[in-house]
Design a protein around this motif. Structure first.
Motif, PDB file in Angstrom:
ATOM      1  N   ALA A 139      -8.292 -75.922 104.898  1.00  0.00           N
ATOM      2  CA  ALA A 139      -9.193 -76.372 103.843  1.00  0.00           C
ATOM      3  C   ALA A 139     -10.403 -75.450 103.740  1.00  0.00           C
ATOM      4  CB  ALA A 139      -9.640 -77.800 104.117  1.00  0.00           C
ATOM      5  N   HIS A 140     -10.859 -74.942 104.888  1.00  0.00           N
ATOM      6  CA  HIS A 140     -12.005 -74.030 104.882  1.00  0.00           C
ATOM      7  C   HIS A 140     -11.605 -72.595 104.517  1.00  0.00           C
ATOM      8  CE1 HIS A 140     -13.901 -77.427 106.981  1.00  0.00           C
ATOM      9  NE2 HIS A 140     -15.022 -76.950 106.474  1.00  0.00           N
ATOM     10  N   GLN A 141     -10.300 -72.371 104.332  1.00  0.00           N
ATOM     11  CA  GLN A 141      -9.839 -71.109 103.748  1.00  0.00           C
ATOM     12  C   GLN A 141      -9.709 -71.248 102.223  1.00  0.00           C
ATOM     13  OE1 GLN A 141      -9.628 -68.567 105.977  1.00  0.00           O
ATOM     14  NE2 GLN A 141     -10.196 -70.174 107.445  1.00  0.00           N
ATOM     15  N   ASP A 142     -10.072 -72.427 101.724  1.00  0.00           N
ATOM     16  CA  ASP A 142     -10.151 -72.686 100.281  1.00  0.00           C
ATOM     17  C   ASP A 142      -8.780 -72.622  99.595  1.00  0.00           C
ATOM     18  OD1 ASP A 142     -11.623 -73.468  98.094  1.00  0.00           O
ATOM     19  OD2 ASP A 142     -12.242 -71.453  97.523  1.00  0.00           O
ATOM     20  N   ILE A 143      -7.760 -73.216 100.231  1.00  0.00           N
ATOM     21  CA  ILE A 143      -6.418 -73.152  99.628  1.00  0.00           C
ATOM     22  C   ILE A 143      -6.034 -74.447  98.904  1.00  0.00           C
ATOM     23  CG2 ILE A 143      -5.690 -71.595 101.489  1.00  0.00           C
ATOM     24  CD1 ILE A 143      -3.769 -73.909 102.375  1.00  0.00           C
ATOM     25  N   PHE A 144      -6.850 -75.497  99.036  1.00  0.00           N
ATOM     26  CA  PHE A 144      -6.487 -76.785  98.449  1.00  0.00           C
ATOM     27  C   PHE A 144      -7.260 -77.077  97.160  1.00  0.00           C
ATOM     28  CE2 PHE A 144      -5.529 -77.520 103.022  1.00  0.00           C
ATOM     29  CZ  PHE A 144      -4.163 -77.781 102.888  1.00  0.00           C
TER      30      PHE A 144
END
Length: 266
Positions: A139-144
């Protein structure tokens, strides 16, 4: 002596010696040819099978660290029926065999990471579930997807106590040059709360369970599915809290939303 003459001589020697002697002769002289021929046949069969079964995905989900690889067929069968997927023209793949350890970077973790990144880059992945800490990592890799952009207020209110949030400020910091500098030289701004949080995450491998009211910019990106009947019936995520989200660049949003519905309501 020519090859033909040698064969005739061997046949004379084998005359009257029974089937076993003939089989032994065949194995001694033709085993390499046989192995090569069998390998070629197997390769052709597998290739034909792959080509004939190479249907485009109607839906593809990863369930990281579910530790129940034998649940795949059940989930795929149930969801295919639930979503009305036509298996004659497309396929449904729900992968429950994949593991990922955010604390130990071994060969399995690297292979899993490469697989996920490849599918994200190809826009093949529609949804991902994982234990809470692993979900937080991605989520903190901004994939969602921000769930507010695909669900109405009534849905978000209904599952308000099950929504998983990230603080946009921390996501942005992890994507920043400042964080890359920290990874390179270990220095960071101790007056920047996100820099401090990121340094702690890097040191421990654990993502903070920050209350929503303490986030500067909370974004709902997942749904906690710890009481899902699908999860409990299939012995998924035993001993951990599972979270599911929809991939930001999914090309099959309708089926991704149906998968969330299936997990929540079946």
């Amino acid at each position: 002596m020519s090859v033909h003459e040698e064969i005739r001589e061997q046949q004379k020697k084998l005359k009257g010696q029974g089937v076993k002697a003939h089989l032994q002769y065949f194995w001694d002289y033709y085993k390499i040819h046989t192995i090569v021929a069998l390998a070629a046949i197997i390769f052709i069969v597998v290739l034909v099978k792959d080509v004939t079964n190479n249907k485009p995905y109607a839906f593809y989900a990863l369930m990281l660290n579910s530790y129940s690889s034998n649940a795949e067929e059940v989930l795929e069968s149930e969801f295919t029926e639930y979503a009305g997927i036509d298996t004659t023209t497309s396929s449904c793949f729900i992968d429950t065999s994949v593991t990922y350890n955010t604390e130990i970077i071994d060969e399995v973790t690297i292979a899993t990471s490469q697989k996920i990144m490849a599918n994200l880059s190809a826009a093949e992945l529609d949804s991902m579930a994982a234990d809470q800490n692993t979900f937080a990592y991605y989520a903190h890799q901004d994939i969602f997807t921000d769930l507010r952009t695909i669900y109405d207020e009534s849905f978000l209110n209904k599952y308000a106590d099950k929504l998983f949030y990230v603080d946009r400020g921390l996501v942005d910091y992890i994507a920043s040059d400042a964080y890359q500098d920290f990874l390179m030289n270990g220095s960071y701004d101790k007056d920047n709360k996100y820099a401090v949080m990121a340094a702690d995450i890097y040191a421990t491998g654990q993502y903070p369970d920050t209350p929503v009211n303490e986030m500067d910019n909370p974004v709902p990106v997942g749904i906690i599915i710890d009481d899902s009947k699908v999860i409990t019936d299939n012995n998924l995520y035993q001993g951990s809290t599972p979270v599911v989200g929809i991939i930001a660049n999914t090309t099959r949003l309708d089926n991704a939303k149906l998968f969330i519905e299936y997990l929540l309501n079946k």
